[in-house]
Design an enzyme around this catalytic site. Structure first.
Site, PDB file in Angstrom:
ATOM      1  N   GLU A  96     -28.327   2.640  10.359  1.00  0.00           N
ATOM      2  CA  GLU A  96     -28.889   1.466   9.697  1.00  0.00           C
ATOM      3  C   GLU A  96     -28.605   1.386   8.194  1.00  0.00           C
ATOM      4  O   GLU A  96     -29.504   1.557   7.361  1.00  0.00           O
ATOM      5  CB  GLU A  96     -30.401   1.381   9.966  1.00  0.00           C
ATOM      6  CG  GLU A  96     -30.708   1.208  11.445  1.00  0.00           C
ATOM      7  CD  GLU A  96     -32.206   1.145  11.768  1.00  0.00           C
ATOM      8  OE1 GLU A  96     -33.028   1.296  10.863  1.00  0.00           O
ATOM      9  OE2 GLU A  96     -32.533   0.947  12.949  1.00  0.00           O
TER      10      GLU A  96
ATOM     11  N   GLU B  24     -30.883   1.841  19.555  1.00  0.00           N
ATOM     12  CA  GLU B  24     -32.338   1.885  19.376  1.00  0.00           C
ATOM     13  C   GLU B  24     -32.916   0.578  19.867  1.00  0.00           C
ATOM     14  O   GLU B  24     -32.401  -0.501  19.574  1.00  0.00           O
ATOM     15  CB  GLU B  24     -32.746   2.015  17.897  1.00  0.00           C
ATOM     16  CG  GLU B  24     -32.577   3.400  17.328  1.00  0.00           C
ATOM     17  CD  GLU B  24     -33.079   3.512  15.889  1.00  0.00           C
ATOM     18  OE1 GLU B  24     -33.977   2.732  15.494  1.00  0.00           O
ATOM     19  OE2 GLU B  24     -32.552   4.361  15.170  1.00  0.00           O
TER      20      GLU B  24
HETATM   21  O1  IFM Z   1     -38.366   4.562  13.264  1.00  0.00           O
HETATM   22  C1  IFM Z   1     -37.326   3.712  12.916  1.00  0.00           C
HETATM   23  C2  IFM Z   1     -35.999   4.441  12.940  1.00  0.00           C
HETATM   24  O2  IFM Z   1     -35.998   5.543  12.108  1.00  0.00           O
HETATM   25  C3  IFM Z   1     -34.896   3.518  12.494  1.00  0.00           C
HETATM   26  N1  IFM Z   1     -34.919   2.286  13.221  1.00  0.00           N
HETATM   27  C4  IFM Z   1     -36.182   1.596  13.355  1.00  0.00           C
HETATM   28  C5  IFM Z   1     -37.238   2.545  13.871  1.00  0.00           C
HETATM   29  C6  IFM Z   1     -38.570   1.808  14.037  1.00  0.00           C
HETATM   30  O3  IFM Z   1     -39.010   1.301  12.826  1.00  0.00           O
END
Ligand code: IFM
Length: 438
Positions: free
Chosen positions: A165, A344
């Site tokens: 990210e 994710e």
């Molecule tokens: O917990 C985070 C993760 O570290 C990165 N992406 C979003 C998740 C939820 O906020």
């Protein structure tokens, strides 16, 4: 209804080092920017820290038993730079290397694929003192760190993810100031964007030096925003935001250029764009919610996020699975033919242990069903989606929200550190085994 995915679809779950490991001053690890950020006032809810987290550093064997029980095929975790090169540059900490080799060996022994992210936000604090991601020296340090990881772990890794990210590392940490190091400067953000893009390219090049090449990709949290109304200024707001918050990462990596209309002076040096735009093996998409935008000339960006009607998660994030479809569709067009993984997806909910000793997180199951239905539609429509990593395997330190928000399919009792598989964990087991009727 039955959700059926292709036989070779990869099912995993994900975490990140600072969020689950704990043991922050063990095994030769030195502080990261998050250790320091947590110690500052009013940065993290309730003054929480990652000191213990889910204690996976000591309990990974127990966690792997659970992963097996749930039939997970892959575990995505991140390597903590401050465990491998505690000062950011200089000596390699053999204890850190041993820790991750043991974790990887245990995963492989359990038949679980090893998916390692090189950077999920725990920058060694000594590098922050020398300018952090605002400085090009950090990119050079990252290249060396990536080289060490590739040399020491490539034999055990199934997939590499360079950076998690980039938007959070730049905007959330250097403009909005909600994440470490908590700065609020557009000038800094512009530098960080370029340095993170470059760091991705350099890590990718390091992965390519090995005789046996393991697939390499990046995990982007892309925004493909919707305009609130059909008014031209709102449509323009959505278009602008796509450029500013997504294309600024995808254009250089996929097409070797920055979007020119931003008019920002990126600190580009000769050769940088070639490094950044080397071909990748896959793209990781992290998706949680969709943003809806309206024009707002009071804002430096020219737009603002507006409320929507959709139900929200316990974190107040709007649940809209169609946004996931839009992101997959958009990136598949931008990067034709490159395999995609959802690296994710998941939600925070107010999980409690019921009197029967179980956690009945029906709302999470519903969230997952909605998003998996859309993932399946994407595959049926010809989008090359190859796998799905649910976030997260276990409840953990949710950054500025501390331990208030639980994302796991496994409950962590933060006092006893006992693990309880939530109903959503069993749901994932059924999805993976192909017997999920609902
Ligand atoms: O917990 C985070 C993760 O570290 C990165 N992406 C979003 C998740 C939820 O906020």
């Amino acid at each position: 209804m039955k959700l059926e995915f292709p036989e070779d679809f990869l099912w995993g779950s994900a975490t990140a080092s600072y969020q689950v490991e704990g043991a922050t001053d063990e095994g030769g690890r030195k502080p990261s920017i998050w250790d320091v950020f947590c110690s500052e006032e009013n940065r993290v809810a309730n003054g929480d820290t990652g000191e213990i987290a889910a204690d996976q550093y000591h309990r990974y064997a127990e966690d792997i038993v659970i992963m097996r029980e749930l039939g997970l095929q892959a575990y995505r975790f991140s390597i903590a730079w401050p465990r491998i090169i505690p000062e950011g540059v200089g000596e390699v900490n053999e204890e850190g290397v041993t820790y991750y080799r043991n974790l990887m060996l245990a995963l492989r022994k359990a038949g679980i694929k090893v998916v390692a992210t090189l950077y999920h936000w725990d920058l060694p604090y000594s590098l922050e003192l020398r300018g952090g991601w605002r400085s090009r020296d950090t990119v050079e340090a990252f290249r060396t760190y990536a080289r060490v990881c590739v040399e020491r772990f490539n034999d055990l890794v199934d997939q590499w993810i360079t950076i998690n990210e980039p938007w959070c590392i730049s905007y959330l940490s250097h403009l909005i100031g909600e994440h470490a190091p908590g700065h609020q400067s557009l000038e800094e953000t512009v530098k960080v964007i370029h340095h993170i893009n470059l760091a991705h390219g350099m890590a990718l090049a390091e992965c390519r030096t090995q005789e046996i090449r393991k697939p390499v990709g990046i995990s982007w949290n892309l925004f493909v925003p919707r305009n609130a109304t059909r008014r031209s200024e709102d449509m323009e707001a959505a278009r602008k935001s796509l450029i500013r918050e997504s294309r600024v990462f995808t254009d250089p990596v996929l097409h070797g250029t920055y979007p020119s209309e931003l008019g920002w002076q990126f600190p580009i040096e000769p050769g940088d764009m070639d490094i950044i735009s080397q071909p990748m093996d896959f793209i990781g998409v992290n998706y949680y919610q969709e943003t809806v935008l309206a024009a707002d000339m009071q804002q430096e960006s020219g737009y603002r996020v507006v409320p929507t009607w959709q139900p929200t998660t316990s974190q107040n994030w709007a649940i809209n699975q169609y946004g996931l479809y839009r992101v997959l569709e958009w990136i598949a067009k931008e990067a034709p033919g490159i395999p995609l993984y959802i690296t994710e997806n998941g939600c925070a909910s107010d999980d409690v242990i019921d009197p029967d000793g179980r956690v009945h997180d029906r709302d999470r199951i519903e969230y997952l069903i909605k998003h998996l239905e859309v993932a399946k539609k994407a595959i049926d429509d010809g989008i090359p989606l190859k796998g799905y990593y649910q976030w997260s395997f276990i409840d953990n330190f949710e950054w500025a929200w501390g331990y208030e928000k639980r994302f796991g399919i496994v409950y962590c009792d933060y006092k006893s550190l006992q693990r309880i598989i939530k109903d959503s964990g069993y749901f994932m087991r059924d999805i993976i085994s192909g017997f999920c009727e609902y």
